[in-house]
Design a protein around this motif. Structure first.
Motif, PDB file in Angstrom:
ATOM      1  N   ALA A 458       0.828  -1.209   0.000  1.00 43.81           N
ATOM      2  CA  ALA A 458       0.000   0.000   0.000  1.00 43.81           C
ATOM      3  C   ALA A 458       0.861   1.257   0.000  1.00 43.81           C
ATOM      4  O   ALA A 458       1.926   1.314   0.625  1.00 43.81           O
ATOM      5  CB  ALA A 458      -0.919   0.000   1.220  1.00 43.81           C
ATOM      6  N   THR A 459       0.392   2.274  -0.699  1.00 46.14           N
ATOM      7  CA  THR A 459       1.065   3.571  -0.741  1.00 46.14           C
ATOM      8  C   THR A 459       0.419   4.512   0.269  1.00 46.14           C
ATOM      9  O   THR A 459      -0.663   4.241   0.811  1.00 46.14           O
ATOM     10  CB  THR A 459       0.957   4.196  -2.139  1.00 46.14           C
ATOM     11  OG1 THR A 459      -0.430   4.477  -2.412  1.00 46.14           O
ATOM     12  CG2 THR A 459       1.511   3.260  -3.200  1.00 46.14           C
ATOM     13  N   LYS A 460       1.076   5.640   0.466  1.00 41.81           N
ATOM     14  CA  LYS A 460       0.495   6.655   1.351  1.00 41.81           C
ATOM     15  C   LYS A 460      -0.843   7.125   0.798  1.00 41.81           C
ATOM     16  O   LYS A 460      -1.797   7.373   1.564  1.00 41.81           O
ATOM     17  CB  LYS A 460       1.459   7.847   1.488  1.00 41.81           C
ATOM     18  CG  LYS A 460       0.929   8.976   2.398  1.00 41.81           C
ATOM     19  CD  LYS A 460       0.716   8.495   3.814  1.00 41.81           C
ATOM     20  CE  LYS A 460       0.410   9.634   4.776  1.00 41.81           C
ATOM     21  NZ  LYS A 460      -0.868  10.294   4.538  1.00 41.81           N
ATOM     22  N   GLU A 461      -0.963   7.209  -0.496  1.00 43.30           N
ATOM     23  CA  GLU A 461      -2.224   7.635  -1.110  1.00 43.30           C
ATOM     24  C   GLU A 461      -3.334   6.601  -0.891  1.00 43.30           C
ATOM     25  O   GLU A 461      -4.512   6.965  -0.777  1.00 43.30           O
ATOM     26  CB  GLU A 461      -2.018   7.909  -2.598  1.00 43.30           C
ATOM     27  CG  GLU A 461      -1.289   9.215  -2.898  1.00 43.30           C
ATOM     28  CD  GLU A 461       0.177   9.204  -2.423  1.00 43.30           C
ATOM     29  OE1 GLU A 461       0.661  10.269  -1.986  1.00 43.30           O
ATOM     30  OE2 GLU A 461       0.828   8.122  -2.480  1.00 43.30           O
ATOM     31  N   ASP A 462      -2.978   5.313  -0.812  1.00 43.47           N
ATOM     32  CA  ASP A 462      -3.972   4.294  -0.464  1.00 43.47           C
ATOM     33  C   ASP A 462      -4.506   4.530   0.945  1.00 43.47           C
ATOM     34  O   ASP A 462      -5.710   4.392   1.208  1.00 43.47           O
ATOM     35  CB  ASP A 462      -3.366   2.890  -0.562  1.00 43.47           C
ATOM     36  CG  ASP A 462      -3.050   2.469  -1.991  1.00 43.47           C
ATOM     37  OD1 ASP A 462      -3.807   2.869  -2.893  1.00 43.47           O
ATOM     38  OD2 ASP A 462      -2.050   1.750  -2.195  1.00 43.47           O
ATOM     39  N   PHE A 463      -3.601   4.863   1.850  1.00 43.09           N
ATOM     40  CA  PHE A 463      -4.030   5.190   3.212  1.00 43.09           C
ATOM     41  C   PHE A 463      -4.922   6.436   3.189  1.00 43.09           C
ATOM     42  O   PHE A 463      -5.957   6.482   3.858  1.00 43.09           O
ATOM     43  CB  PHE A 463      -2.806   5.439   4.103  1.00 43.09           C
ATOM     44  CG  PHE A 463      -2.205   4.185   4.700  1.00 43.09           C
ATOM     45  CD1 PHE A 463      -2.168   3.982   6.070  1.00 43.09           C
ATOM     46  CD2 PHE A 463      -1.643   3.197   3.891  1.00 43.09           C
ATOM     47  CE1 PHE A 463      -1.611   2.842   6.630  1.00 43.09           C
ATOM     48  CE2 PHE A 463      -1.077   2.058   4.427  1.00 43.09           C
ATOM     49  CZ  PHE A 463      -1.064   1.874   5.797  1.00 43.09           C
ATOM     50  N   ASP A 464      -4.516   7.454   2.409  1.00 48.83           N
ATOM     51  CA  ASP A 464      -5.272   8.708   2.362  1.00 48.83           C
ATOM     52  C   ASP A 464      -6.680   8.505   1.819  1.00 48.83           C
ATOM     53  O   ASP A 464      -7.620   9.206   2.214  1.00 48.83           O
ATOM     54  CB  ASP A 464      -4.545   9.740   1.483  1.00 48.83           C
ATOM     55  CG  ASP A 464      -3.221  10.187   2.087  1.00 48.83           C
ATOM     56  OD1 ASP A 464      -3.025   9.964   3.302  1.00 48.83           O
ATOM     57  OD2 ASP A 464      -2.380  10.743   1.347  1.00 48.83           O
ATOM     58  N   ARG A 465      -6.844   7.562   0.895  1.00 48.96           N
ATOM     59  CA  ARG A 465      -8.154   7.322   0.292  1.00 48.96           C
ATOM     60  C   ARG A 465      -9.106   6.559   1.203  1.00 48.96           C
ATOM     61  O   ARG A 465     -10.292   6.437   0.904  1.00 48.96           O
ATOM     62  CB  ARG A 465      -7.992   6.554  -1.032  1.00 48.96           C
ATOM     63  CG  ARG A 465      -7.558   7.422  -2.202  1.00 48.96           C
ATOM     64  CD  ARG A 465      -7.682   6.666  -3.517  1.00 48.96           C
ATOM     65  NE  ARG A 465      -6.711   5.587  -3.618  1.00 48.96           N
ATOM     66  CZ  ARG A 465      -5.489   5.740  -4.141  1.00 48.96           C
ATOM     67  NH1 ARG A 465      -5.094   6.915  -4.598  1.00 48.96           N
ATOM     68  NH2 ARG A 465      -4.651   4.715  -4.213  1.00 48.96           N
ATOM     69  N   THR A 466      -8.571   6.040   2.301  1.00 48.51           N
ATOM     70  CA  THR A 466      -9.390   5.270   3.224  1.00 48.51           C
ATOM     71  C   THR A 466     -10.109   6.205   4.190  1.00 48.51           C
ATOM     72  O   THR A 466      -9.492   7.053   4.831  1.00 48.51           O
ATOM     73  CB  THR A 466      -8.514   4.281   4.015  1.00 48.51           C
ATOM     74  OG1 THR A 466      -7.801   3.453   3.098  1.00 48.51           O
ATOM     75  CG2 THR A 466      -9.361   3.421   4.927  1.00 48.51           C
ATOM     76  N   VAL A 467     -11.411   6.066   4.284  1.00 50.76           N
ATOM     77  CA  VAL A 467     -12.202   6.922   5.174  1.00 50.76           C
ATOM     78  C   VAL A 467     -11.907   6.568   6.627  1.00 50.76           C
ATOM     79  O   VAL A 467     -11.841   5.393   7.003  1.00 50.76           O
ATOM     80  CB  VAL A 467     -13.706   6.764   4.877  1.00 50.76           C
ATOM     81  CG1 VAL A 467     -14.552   7.577   5.859  1.00 50.76           C
ATOM     82  CG2 VAL A 467     -14.010   7.181   3.444  1.00 50.76           C
ATOM     83  N   ALA A 468     -11.748   7.580   7.457  1.00 49.03           N
ATOM     84  CA  ALA A 468     -11.426   7.386   8.863  1.00 49.03           C
ATOM     85  C   ALA A 468     -12.615   6.834   9.637  1.00 49.03           C
ATOM     86  O   ALA A 468     -13.773   7.105   9.316  1.00 49.03           O
ATOM     87  CB  ALA A 468     -10.993   8.710   9.480  1.00 49.03           C
ATOM     88  N   VAL A 469     -12.328   6.033  10.653  1.00 54.58           N
ATOM     89  CA  VAL A 469     -13.338   5.581  11.603  1.00 54.58           C
ATOM     90  C   VAL A 469     -13.268   6.523  12.805  1.00 54.58           C
ATOM     91  O   VAL A 469     -12.247   6.592  13.489  1.00 54.58           O
ATOM     92  CB  VAL A 469     -13.079   4.130  12.052  1.00 54.58           C
ATOM     93  CG1 VAL A 469     -14.121   3.697  13.075  1.00 54.58           C
ATOM     94  CG2 VAL A 469     -13.068   3.192  10.862  1.00 54.58           C
ATOM     95  N   HIS A 470     -14.343   7.252  13.046  1.00 51.09           N
ATOM     96  CA  HIS A 470     -14.310   8.322  14.043  1.00 51.09           C
ATOM     97  C   HIS A 470     -15.370   8.082  15.115  1.00 51.09           C
ATOM     98  O   HIS A 470     -16.461   7.615  14.802  1.00 51.09           O
ATOM     99  CB  HIS A 470     -14.580   9.661  13.343  1.00 51.09           C
ATOM    100  CG  HIS A 470     -14.558  10.834  14.263  1.00 51.09           C
ATOM    101  ND1 HIS A 470     -13.390  11.359  14.758  1.00 51.09           N
ATOM    102  CD2 HIS A 470     -15.567  11.576  14.789  1.00 51.09           C
ATOM    103  CE1 HIS A 470     -13.681  12.393  15.530  1.00 51.09           C
ATOM    104  NE2 HIS A 470     -14.998  12.545  15.569  1.00 51.09           N
ATOM    105  N   PRO A 471     -15.088   8.384  16.377  1.00 54.14           N
ATOM    106  CA  PRO A 471     -13.804   8.821  16.927  1.00 54.14           C
ATOM    107  C   PRO A 471     -12.983   7.637  17.437  1.00 54.14           C
ATOM    108  O   PRO A 471     -13.411   6.916  18.329  1.00 54.14           O
ATOM    109  CB  PRO A 471     -14.215   9.726  18.075  1.00 54.14           C
ATOM    110  CG  PRO A 471     -15.532   9.147  18.539  1.00 54.14           C
ATOM    111  CD  PRO A 471     -16.181   8.509  17.335  1.00 54.14           C
TER     112      PRO A 471
END
Length: 487
Positions: A458-471
């Motif tokens: 995985a690339t940093k952009e793959d991580f960036d495209r993943t929606v966060a689970v909040h909170p």
């Protein structure tokens, strides 16, 4: 009719040996035997991962009442009952050992409760006097904790002994800075023991990411552990002894020989209530502790089982030298797990055992992939890590560092000063995430899932495209947008 008694004889009943034996027998249809001279389950189940993690759980309840009060609950703190916990712990270990025995039995593996040594490339001699032959022999004997070579080292215990203490000491000195030392420092501190830790290095947890281990050290001190870096033990003696004679006295462990030293240590370790121990440190301080724990390393269990006589090569520390397929210099003899000193983790030993069966019994040569192995250190707070540290990565290629440290919601609300850390190491060239390091409660759970992504490239952009689970704490892994530095 086969010229051998067995297709496979496994020496060692730990996680790796048991898995290899039962898969070879149950899935490959091989005729298999296994010998174990101690308890089935090995280091992990009997004197390592499992009892240690249960002790971690026990120690973490220390702060629950205070936190609950901050959340409005009317609870009162009671004392920790070590004998009650130890009884439950022993019952659980007995249950797990029986599970291992049953797995072997149901797979059709013949088991021998005996010490085994190699008397030929296809021959094993048991301590019962029986001699068994096998087409293949797999050595999975694991490792053992070691004491430093110094006079009176037998006065201190090692990690194997800590689960058998009759009572908890009031004060404990831990020597060492690796994960075993740091984990037990947190455990015993949480159980109410006054813990001091000496480590000769500049920072604990050598080999792990500097920023992550620095936060662990800071939080250990915050929780009350008296951590001394750049400090080692130079002398140890019974508290009532003449300390001027302790180093040169006749009680030198080096002089008494390994067997006598181990026997004396075993006898002393049976009772934590023995007299207190006087210790002198390299910084000149002298202090008396109820108990001293040496967490100064482990060596492979490879000596005196006939390996070298047959031509099996051993390394400097006694590790069995093997190729990518776990085969030794003697073609019929293989070795897996801690006795090879490759990556000393239970899941790795199991993987090596599975790869061995695939190679030998399914004619599918399968090397073990030792890259990008996720791991967790059950310090308090936990550390989860996979891939390269910042220091390792920057020596290989230009990288960007994404990192954040903050107070998590749950403990911040309760007024605790706890901090956590989330960190990604990213290649500038191809944007792949080269490493992930988490210091937080539940870091071991988080790093397992992060490890899948990083193993997949995985690339940093793959991580960036993943929606966060909040909170959640872990959402920070996918919300860090700007690197804090480049290297």
């Amino acid at each position: 009719m086969s010229e051998f008694d067995y297709d496979l004889f496994v020496i060692g009943g730990g996680s790796g040996g048991v898995r290899a034996a039962r898969v070879a027998a149950g899935e490959a249809g091989a005729k298999v035997a296994l010998a174990e001279d101690d308890r089935y389950g090995g280091t992990c189940v009997i004197r390592g991962c499992v009892p240690k993690k249960l002790m971690v759980f026990a120690s973490e309840y220390a702060g629950v009442v205070e936190d609950a009060q901050s959340y409005g609950w009317d609870l009162q703190q009671g004392p920790f009952d070590w004998p009650a916990f130890r009884g439950r712990l022993n019952d659980e270990l007995d249950r797990l050992e029986q599970v291992y025995r049953n797995l072997l039995k149901s797979s059709g593996v013949d088991t021998f409760d005996a010490r085994a040594s190699l008397s030929g490339p296809h021959e094993v001699t048991l301590s019962t006097g029986e001699i068994k032959s096998a087409k293949h022999i797999l050595v999975a004997t694991g490792g053992h904790p070691v004491r430093p070579e110094m006079p009176n080292a037998h006065l201190g215990i090692v990690s194997d002994d800590i689960f058998h203490l009759e009572s908890l000491p009031k004060s404990l000195l831990i020597i060492g800075g690796g994960y075993i030392a740091c984990e037990f420092a947190g455990i015993m501190n949480g159980l109410g023991v006054e813990v001091t830790q000496y480590y000769r290095g500049a920072q604990i947890l050598r080999g792990f990411d500097d920023e992550a281990r620095g936060l662990v050290a800071e939080q250990m001190r915050e929780k009350g552990i008296n951590l001394h870096l750049g400090t080692n033990i130079v002398d140890i003696a019974p508290a009532e002894a003449d300390h001027s004679m302790s180093r040169a006295g006749t009680g030198s462990d080096a002089a008494m020989g390994a067997a006598a030293q181990d026997q004396m240590a075993a006898q002393v370790s049976k009772d934590a209530a023995r007299g207190p121990v006087w210790v002198k440190a390299t910084n000149g301080s002298e202090k008396v502790f109820d108990l001293v724990l040496f967490a100064t390393g482990r060596n492979p269990n490879s000596r005196d089982i006939g390996l070298e006589e047959l031509g099996v090569k051993l390394g400097r520390r006694g590790q069995i030298e093997v190729d990518d397929y776990s085969q030794t210099a003697v073609p019929s003899i293989y070795a897996i797990g801690d006795v090879t000193d490759r990556v000393n983790l239970t899941p790795v030993a199991i993987r090596e055992g599975m790869a061995f069966v695939e190679t030998v019994f399914h004619a599918n040569p399968t090397p073990v992939d030792h890259s990008l192995i996720p791991s967790a250190i059950f310090t308090q707070p936990e550390m989860g890590t996979v891939g390269l540290s910042e220091e390792e990565a920057r020596d290989k290629e230009p990288v960007e560092i994404f990192c954040t440290s903050f107070r998590p919601m749950q403990t911040a609300f309760a007024g605790r000063p706890d901090r956590v850390l989330m960190k990604l190491i990213v290649s500038k060239a191809n944007r792949k995430v080269l490493g992930c390091h988490i210091v937080a409660p539940g870091a071991g759970e988080m790093i397992q899932l992060a490890g899948i992504a990083i193993k997949m490239g995985a690339t940093k952009e793959d991580f960036d495209r993943t929606v966060a689970v909040h909170p959640t704490m872990s959402e920070e892994i996918v919300t860090m947008r700007t690197p804090v530095r480049t290297a």
